[in-house]
Write a protein that holds these residues in place. Structure first.
Motif, PDB file in Angstrom:
ATOM      1  N   GLU A   1       0.825  -1.207   0.000  1.00 53.61           N
ATOM      2  CA  GLU A   1       0.000   0.000   0.000  1.00 53.61           C
ATOM      3  C   GLU A   1       0.860   1.258   0.000  1.00 53.61           C
ATOM      4  O   GLU A   1       0.525   2.243  -0.667  1.00 53.61           O
TER       5      GLU A   1
ATOM      6  N   ALA B   1       0.814   4.080  -2.919  1.00 50.81           N
ATOM      7  CA  ALA B   1       0.577   5.483  -2.611  1.00 50.81           C
ATOM      8  C   ALA B   1       1.713   6.360  -3.135  1.00 50.81           C
ATOM      9  O   ALA B   1       1.466   7.438  -3.699  1.00 50.81           O
TER      10      ALA B   1
ATOM     11  N   LYS C   1       1.463   6.574  -6.945  1.00 51.80           N
ATOM     12  CA  LYS C   1       0.380   7.476  -7.339  1.00 51.80           C
ATOM     13  C   LYS C   1       0.789   8.936  -7.112  1.00 51.80           C
ATOM     14  O   LYS C   1       0.545   9.796  -7.957  1.00 51.80           O
TER      15      LYS C   1
END
Length: 69
Positions: free
Chosen positions: A4, A8, A11
């Motif tokens: 995760e 993140a 992104k």
């Protein structure tokens, strides 16, 4: 958690994340670009990437996450 965090970061910096179904995969190019962007605090070895997937089962410490972010 490691997956995760990588998603993140990818992104946030506009890096391409590859998916196989719903599983994220992180290429050598992806990891190299994060190293270039984040500098010495980002350590590829902390994520245990094998065949594009996070293979480390150990949690990241709060200190390490803060250092990266």
């Amino acid at each position: 958690m490691r997956t995760e965090l990588l998603k993140a970061l990818g992104k946030a910096f506009g890096l391409e994340i590859q998916y196989d179904g719903d599983k994220a995969s992180f290429s050598d190019d992806f990891m190299r670009k994060l190293e270039e962007i984040l500098g010495d605090e980002f350590r590829r070895s902390d994520f245990g990437i094998k065949n594009g997937e996070v293979a480390s089962g150990k949690p990241l410490t709060q200190r390490r996450i803060k250092a990266i972010v």
